[in-house]
Design an enzyme around this catalytic site. Structure first.
Site, PDB file in Angstrom:
ATOM      1  N   GLY A  18       0.819  -1.213   0.000  1.00  0.00           N
ATOM      2  CA  GLY A  18       0.000   0.000   0.000  1.00  0.00           C
ATOM      3  C   GLY A  18       0.853   1.263   0.000  1.00  0.00           C
ATOM      4  O   GLY A  18       1.953   1.282   0.545  1.00  0.00           O
TER       5      GLY A  18
ATOM      6  N   ARG B 225       1.112  -5.631  -4.982  1.00  0.00           N
ATOM      7  CA  ARG B 225       1.111  -6.545  -3.837  1.00  0.00           C
ATOM      8  C   ARG B 225       1.587  -7.959  -4.188  1.00  0.00           C
ATOM      9  O   ARG B 225       1.367  -8.889  -3.420  1.00  0.00           O
ATOM     10  CB  ARG B 225      -0.295  -6.598  -3.225  1.00  0.00           C
ATOM     11  CG  ARG B 225      -0.695  -5.313  -2.503  1.00  0.00           C
ATOM     12  CD  ARG B 225      -1.854  -5.543  -1.555  1.00  0.00           C
ATOM     13  NE  ARG B 225      -2.293  -4.321  -0.886  1.00  0.00           N
ATOM     14  CZ  ARG B 225      -1.740  -3.845   0.225  1.00  0.00           C
ATOM     15  NH1 ARG B 225      -0.733  -4.465   0.786  1.00  0.00           N
ATOM     16  NH2 ARG B 225      -2.212  -2.744   0.778  1.00  0.00           N
TER      17      ARG B 225
ATOM     18  N   LYS C 151       8.114   0.610   5.563  1.00  0.00           N
ATOM     19  CA  LYS C 151       6.997   1.427   5.075  1.00  0.00           C
ATOM     20  C   LYS C 151       5.664   0.867   5.542  1.00  0.00           C
ATOM     21  O   LYS C 151       5.506  -0.348   5.587  1.00  0.00           O
ATOM     22  CB  LYS C 151       7.044   1.409   3.536  1.00  0.00           C
ATOM     23  CG  LYS C 151       5.850   1.992   2.860  1.00  0.00           C
ATOM     24  CD  LYS C 151       5.154   1.027   1.880  1.00  0.00           C
ATOM     25  CE  LYS C 151       4.443  -0.103   2.539  1.00  0.00           C
ATOM     26  NZ  LYS C 151       3.523  -0.857   1.688  1.00  0.00           N
ATOM     27  N   THR C 152       4.746   1.641   5.924  1.00  0.00           N
ATOM     28  CA  THR C 152       3.307   1.367   6.022  1.00  0.00           C
ATOM     29  C   THR C 152       2.654   2.438   6.892  1.00  0.00           C
ATOM     30  O   THR C 152       3.157   2.762   7.978  1.00  0.00           O
ATOM     31  CB  THR C 152       2.931  -0.032   6.563  1.00  0.00           C
ATOM     32  OG1 THR C 152       1.507  -0.096   6.663  1.00  0.00           O
ATOM     33  CG2 THR C 152       3.512  -0.376   7.926  1.00  0.00           C
TER      34      THR C 152
HETATM   35  P1  FBP Z   1       0.558  -1.883   3.621  1.00  0.00           P
HETATM   36  O1  FBP Z   1       0.609  -2.687   4.873  1.00  0.00           O
HETATM   37  O2  FBP Z   1       0.949  -2.629   2.409  1.00  0.00           O
HETATM   38  O3  FBP Z   1       1.360  -0.618   3.766  1.00  0.00           O
HETATM   39  O4  FBP Z   1      -0.938  -1.410   3.373  1.00  0.00           O
HETATM   40  C1  FBP Z   1      -1.714  -0.931   4.420  1.00  0.00           C
HETATM   41  C2  FBP Z   1      -3.114  -0.545   3.994  1.00  0.00           C
HETATM   42  O5  FBP Z   1      -3.153   0.832   3.682  1.00  0.00           O
HETATM   43  C3  FBP Z   1      -4.103  -0.900   5.100  1.00  0.00           C
HETATM   44  O6  FBP Z   1      -4.233   0.153   6.014  1.00  0.00           O
HETATM   45  C4  FBP Z   1      -5.357  -1.225   4.330  1.00  0.00           C
HETATM   46  O7  FBP Z   1      -6.163  -2.155   5.000  1.00  0.00           O
HETATM   47  C5  FBP Z   1      -4.842  -1.816   3.061  1.00  0.00           C
HETATM   48  O8  FBP Z   1      -3.561  -1.262   2.849  1.00  0.00           O
HETATM   49  C6  FBP Z   1      -5.705  -1.536   1.872  1.00  0.00           C
HETATM   50  O9  FBP Z   1      -5.188  -2.203   0.772  1.00  0.00           O
HETATM   51  P2  FBP Z   1      -5.466  -1.830  -0.747  1.00  0.00           P
HETATM   52  O10 FBP Z   1      -4.607  -0.657  -1.073  1.00  0.00           O
HETATM   53  O11 FBP Z   1      -5.003  -3.036  -1.474  1.00  0.00           O
HETATM   54  O12 FBP Z   1      -6.908  -1.515  -0.888  1.00  0.00           O
END
Ligand code: FBP
Length: 548
Positions: free
Chosen positions: A78, A142, A199-200
């Site tokens: 994400g 992803r 990152k996140t």
């Molecule tokens: P990451 O852990 O890859 O950084 O993503 C976190 C996130 O933003 C979560 O908060 C959320 O549940 C998810 O990604 C949403 O995923 P997508 O972008 O695939 O809709």
């Protein structure tokens, strides 16, 4: 390309670096390390990258000479504010090592490495993206890098481009896979180093050596700005209860940080719900109780913050979801043939009595969402469940019951919101702009020091940037064994909200006052220019955690 006034002004912002990275740099090795748990298992799985020392980067009077190298970079998962600055820091860092170094970006996440899709990131490209939000410079994805076949495919293109180091910018899973890749390339002496960057926006990739994951700061500030705006609105009109769901797939760090920044009437913390073994009805009772008490004071308005991952932390809901997953996997065809009007009945008749009772108590919309949208592993995609609507509707129903019994005389008009994507690509705050640039720069020096299987680490970040500590942490140090999809796997331990930590304790000490009084805080928008106490402050979570 037309640019906004802020984009133009922000493009020339020079991110602050730790003093250690400003001149010639040397990598100093500390003591050897071990994994946080399951040492024997992790050591066996990572014979080449286990036990390596922590690295600290320091200034030196020597002038080391570096040969030109080619480096690859991947954005994984994400979006999180600051990703472009990690790449800019990496670019500037390798150019400082040797101006003939080159940087390649693999497109749309780890998939770009496997499918050999890439671009060269030259000065012109990098300059377009300095201090901007988003991951659009090369895109993200992803795809999980986990099979030997993927690693070998990746190696083909790395060899073709003469790339000797790969930087993977991602969350806990991506960094776990980066470490598996580092181990594999080292075991076959592929001549490719792998370095990770934390990152996140979820803030759940943190530990003793990684203070925070980048993007958490900016995203929380964006959400807190709008929560503050909503609170001013609701304190002005005094007629709505706002139920606000906040992103964060699993941990409640974002909801907790936003609560500390805005002082809402209610904030649910999933980790506490699990710890106290609370049911959905316990939560509804709690929220409705506060609504009723505020109504007695003439305040028929308020705010409720809800973490996105809540539903899976309610133990009874977790059990229900697990049984639904099994039922829908084993009776998929049969269920699909049941007309929509009979599906609720079908579920109730085919699951345990205990779970059927919970399922029957859910509003129709959510009950239906629980039977839809399985991911490829057969699990409910919890982020698609509208928890904010579920809570608002169930609180409304309970208040109606109380009204009929003469226990409540207020008015309850709910509004629902979900803040997530709004914050993931915001222009990074000064904190994230500086932190990310430093992470990328540090990655360049870890590469120069010949390291692999390390995560770039910047610590002491509540101090002014010049005092930040730059270095590298062996990824195996953060690992333990966990059951994933039925198998025990080595993974970086996810950091959930610590109920004994200062951020939660501070919230818990104030929540009763915030519930009944109206003590809203209005943080306002992120400021990029101005006094340092306004522009450079870190999150409340981090400053509370760092308080000695
Ligand atoms: P990451 O852990 O890859 O950084 O993503 C976190 C996130 O933003 C979560 O908060 C959320 O549940 C998810 O990604 C949403 O995923 P997508 O972008 O695939 O809709």
């Amino acid at each position: 390309m037309t640019k906004s006034a802020l984009q133009i002004a922000r493009a020339v912002y020079q991110p602050k670096l730790p003093k250690a990275l400003t001149g010639a740099v040397v990598a100093k090795e500390g003591a050897t390390t071990q994994s946080i748990a399951d040492q024997n298992a992790i050591k066996t799985l990572f014979p080449n990258t286990y036990g390596m020392p922590v690295i600290q980067l320091e200034q030196t009077n020597e002038s080391p000479v570096y040969a030109p190298i080619n480096v690859g970079v991947i954005l994984s998962g994400g979006q999180a504010p600051g990703g472009h600055n990690v790449i800019a820091g990496l670019f500037d860092g390798i150019k400082k090592l040797n101006p003939n170094c080159r940087l390649y970006g693999f497109l749309m996440g780890p998939g770009g490495l496997v499918e050999h899709k890439y671009i060269e990131l030259t000065n012109d490209v990098i300059d377009e993206y300095r201090n901007t939000g988003g991951f659009d410079i090369i895109g993200s994805g992803r795809t999980k890098l986990e099979t030997k076949d993927q690693f070998d495919k990746g190696l083909e293109i790395l060899k073709k481009l003469n790339i000797s180091a790969l930087v993977i910018i991602g969350g806990d899973d991506s960094n776990t896979n980066a470490c598996v890749l580092a181990e594999y390339y080292k075991s076959i002496q592929a001549g490719v180093q792998v370095i990770g960057c934390p990152k996140t926006i979820d803030g759940d990739l943190k530990n003793e050596m990684i203070e925070t994951s980048f993007g958490f700061d900016t995203a929380c500030k964006v959400y807190s700005e709008v929560i503050g705006n909503i609170q001013r609105d609701c304190n002005s009109a005094r007629k709505y209860w706002h139920f606000i769901k906040l992103m964060g797939r699993s941990a409640s760090h974002i909801a907790l940080e936003c609560a500390l920044q805005t002082q809402p009437n209610i904030c649910i913390i999933s980790e506490e719900v699990k710890e106290k073994n609370q049911s959905l009805n316990d939560l509804i009772d709690y929220i409705a109780g506060i609504v009723a008490q505020r109504a007695e004071k003439g305040c028929n308005f308020g705010t409720v913050l809800i973490p996105e991952g809540l539903i899976e932390f309610i133990p009874a809901m977790k059990k229900l979801i697990a049984e639904l997953n099994d039922l829908l996997a084993s009776h998929k065809k049969e269920f699909q043939q049941v007309p929509q009007s009979g599906q609720r009945e079908y579920i109730i008749n085919n699951i345990s009595k205990e779970n059927a009772a919970i399922y029957a108590s859910l509003p129709a919309g959510v009950a239906r969402q629980l039977t839809l949208d399985r991911d490829p592993h057969g699990n409910v995609q919890v982020s698609l469940i509208e928890t904010e609507k579920l809570l608002a509707e169930m609180v409304g129903n309970l208040l109606n019951e109380w009204k009929a019994a003469g226990k409540y005389t207020g008015k309850f008009a709910p509004q629902v919101h979900f803040f997530g994507y709004e914050g993931r690509c915001a222009a990074p705050s000064n904190y994230d702009a500086d932190y990310c640039y430093s992470l990328g720069y540090t990655a360049a020096y870890l590469i120069a020091a010949g390291k692999t299987g390390y995560m770039s680490s910047i610590r002491n970040t509540t101090a002014p940037a010049e005092a930040w500590i730059a270095g590298g942490v062996p990824v195996t140090m953060m690992m333990n064994m966990e059951r994933r999809e039925g198998e025990m796997k080595p993974v970086i331990q996810k950091a959930l909200v610590d109920l004994n930590g200062k951020p939660f304790k501070t919230f818990a000490a104030h929540r009763n006052t915030w519930a009944l009084n109206t003590e809203y805080l209005y943080p306002g928008p992120i400021q990029y220019f101005g006094p340092t106490e306004v522009c450079d402050q870190s999150t409340k979570t981090l400053s509370l955690e760092q308080q000695k």
